[in-house]
Design a protein around this motif. Structure first.
Motif, PDB file in Angstrom:
ATOM      1  N   ILE A  36       0.839  -1.194   0.000  1.00 40.35           N
ATOM      2  CA  ILE A  36       0.000   0.000   0.000  1.00 40.35           C
ATOM      3  C   ILE A  36       0.876   1.247   0.000  1.00 40.35           C
ATOM      4  CG2 ILE A  36      -1.647   1.357   1.352  1.00 40.35           C
ATOM      5  CD1 ILE A  36      -2.808  -1.207   2.398  1.00 40.35           C
ATOM      6  N   GLU A  37       0.512   2.203  -0.855  1.00 47.13           N
ATOM      7  CA  GLU A  37       1.070   3.545  -0.759  1.00 47.13           C
ATOM      8  C   GLU A  37       0.257   4.288   0.287  1.00 47.13           C
ATOM      9  OE1 GLU A  37       2.551   6.706  -3.979  1.00 47.13           O
ATOM     10  OE2 GLU A  37       0.374   6.376  -4.017  1.00 47.13           O
ATOM     11  N   THR A  38       0.895   4.625   1.394  1.00 44.40           N
ATOM     12  CA  THR A  38       0.191   5.175   2.544  1.00 44.40           C
ATOM     13  C   THR A  38      -0.255   6.610   2.306  1.00 44.40           C
ATOM     14  OG1 THR A  38       1.610   3.795   3.938  1.00 44.40           O
ATOM     15  CG2 THR A  38       0.349   5.521   5.027  1.00 44.40           C
ATOM     16  N   LYS A  39      -1.504   6.888   2.652  1.00 39.72           N
ATOM     17  CA  LYS A  39      -2.031   8.245   2.542  1.00 39.72           C
ATOM     18  C   LYS A  39      -2.385   8.831   3.911  1.00 39.72           C
ATOM     19  CE  LYS A  39      -1.844   8.477  -1.950  1.00 39.72           C
ATOM     20  NZ  LYS A  39      -0.870   9.388  -2.611  1.00 39.72           N
ATOM     21  N   VAL A  71      -3.526   0.595  -3.154  1.00 41.24           N
ATOM     22  CA  VAL A  71      -2.779  -0.618  -3.469  1.00 41.24           C
ATOM     23  C   VAL A  71      -1.889  -0.355  -4.686  1.00 41.24           C
ATOM     24  CG1 VAL A  71      -2.932  -3.048  -4.163  1.00 41.24           C
ATOM     25  CG2 VAL A  71      -4.604  -2.108  -2.542  1.00 41.24           C
ATOM     26  N   ILE A  72      -0.580  -0.642  -4.535  1.00 39.22           N
ATOM     27  CA  ILE A  72       0.332  -0.401  -5.665  1.00 39.22           C
ATOM     28  C   ILE A  72       1.023  -1.677  -6.144  1.00 39.22           C
ATOM     29  CG2 ILE A  72       0.725   2.021  -5.133  1.00 39.22           C
ATOM     30  CD1 ILE A  72       3.369   1.223  -3.807  1.00 39.22           C
ATOM     31  N   ALA A  73       0.887  -2.777  -5.407  1.00 36.82           N
ATOM     32  CA  ALA A  73       1.459  -4.055  -5.857  1.00 36.82           C
ATOM     33  C   ALA A  73       0.804  -5.186  -5.083  1.00 36.82           C
ATOM     34  CB  ALA A  73       2.978  -4.088  -5.660  1.00 36.82           C
ATOM     35  N   THR A  74       0.756  -6.360  -5.691  1.00 35.04           N
ATOM     36  CA  THR A  74       0.216  -7.546  -5.023  1.00 35.04           C
ATOM     37  C   THR A  74       1.211  -8.688  -5.145  1.00 35.04           C
ATOM     38  OG1 THR A  74      -0.933  -8.312  -7.008  1.00 35.04           O
ATOM     39  CG2 THR A  74      -2.148  -6.849  -5.539  1.00 35.04           C
TER      40      THR A  74
END
Length: 346
Positions: A36-39, A71-74
């Motif tokens: 996750i890219e945190t916001k 979400v930026i990767a799984t």
């Protein structure tokens, strides 16, 4: 395995050492994980316990649990129904379960989470509001789990079931009020008078001032006048004595009233009250059962956010400075806040 990228993290290098802001390698999510890219990250008392006392972590560590972002990767073996790359989500970062292992703490620009501990957000919900949910909702439902309250509990007004929530304006207490209300309980809560209307807006039928010297008598009398049985309670504020004094009026040794206690206690601190059974809040420890439990909670949460019966609580207060403001935010939290959830935007 890590990517060639790096990101900024709030980092605890060693026990007793001050926190640092460092660039660390951005990890690749493993099996069943998402990156996750945190916001936004909401802060909890657990965070300052861990910063100050090293509670339940191994250094070096990155702490933080309540995260919202993209979400930026799984990784591999992620279930088909999990949020996809680009999805806006809230998640419970597994810092606590990993003893602060740096990849898994929320207080950084990129964090790895389990695909079981994540929920896609409605378009109308901000990252700041979303970040207030994970710890509160998981703790509230873990409280019900600890005392054996079934997930499908459903009462009507005719059942005359009343739930006591001590500390209804807190993050966890407010969620206890909301979850109890959706199960059909009439909710009696305690709070400061300035927060009465707010706690009622969450679903409490009556709210009492915990400062009053006769608050126990007030609550017992009100329940009996309304023909209600306070057979279950949730203490988010650590006032075991008052909770026991109320519940003992409605429980018996053969059918005790049940109290879920959010504050850790030793056997020496535990009141022994005939007719009352108290349990410290713990989630399922078995990994499979825990995954099923969390999946239920997030499915439940998504449904009740959609129908408006559960809202972010208490209101978020954004502390300025991003990751550079975390120490100041934790200092504020340690001194105590009332009816607000501190959130850091990243």
């Amino acid at each position: 395995m890590v990517t060639a990228m790096t990101h900024l993290a709030y980092y605890l290098p060693a026990a007793g050492a001050p926190a640092e802001l460092i660039q660390r390698a951005t990890p690749t999510p493993g099996p069943g994980e998402l990156l996750i890219e945190t916001k936004a990250v909401a802060l909890n008392p657990l965070d300052w316990y861990q910063r100050g006392w090293g509670f339940h972590i191994k250094h070096p560590a990155v702490i933080g649990s309540d995260v919202a972002g993209i979400v930026i990767a799984t990784g591999t073996d992620v279930p088909a129904g999990a949020p996809k790359v680009g999805a806006r989500v809230l998640a419970m970062a597994p810092s606590f379960y990993s003893f602060g292992k740096p990849d898994y703490g929320a207080l950084q620009e990129k964090v790895v989470v389990s695909s079981a501990d994540i929920m896609e957000l409605p378009d109308s919900m901000s990252f700041v509001d979303a970040a207030t949910f994970p710890m509160a909702i998981l703790t509230a439902w873990s409280g019900w789990y600890s005392i054996g309250l079934r997930r499908d509990t459903s009462y009507t007004a005719a059942d005359k079931k009343c739930m006591l929530v001590w500390g209804g304006a807190s993050s966890i207490g407010g969620m206890a009020v909301q979850t109890a209300k959706t199960m059909g309980y009439t909710v009696f809560a305690s709070a400061s008078p300035k927060n009465f209307d707010y706690v009622k807006s969450l679903g409490a039928a009556k709210v009492f001032d915990y400062h009053d010297t006769d608050v126990v008598e007030q609550i017992v009398r009100a329940a009996k006048e309304d023909g209600l049985s306070i057979s279950t309670g949730f203490d988010s504020a650590g006032d075991m004595k008052s909770c026991h004094a109320i519940l003992k009026e409605f429980g018996t040794e053969s059918e005790p009233a049940l109290l879920s206690e959010a504050r850790p206690f030793t056997p020496e601190q535990e009141p022994i009250t005939p007719g009352v059974m108290m349990k410290f809040i713990v989630p399922p420890e078995n990994d499979i059962e825990r995954a099923e439990f969390v999946a239920f909670i997030f499915a439940w949460l998504k449904q009740h956010i959609a129908d408006g019966s559960v809202v972010p609580s208490p209101p978020a207060r954004v502390v300025e400075g991003g990751l550079a403001g975390v120490d100041a935010a934790l200092d504020i939290l340690q001194k105590g806040v009332s009816c607000e959830k501190l959130v850091v935007e990243i």
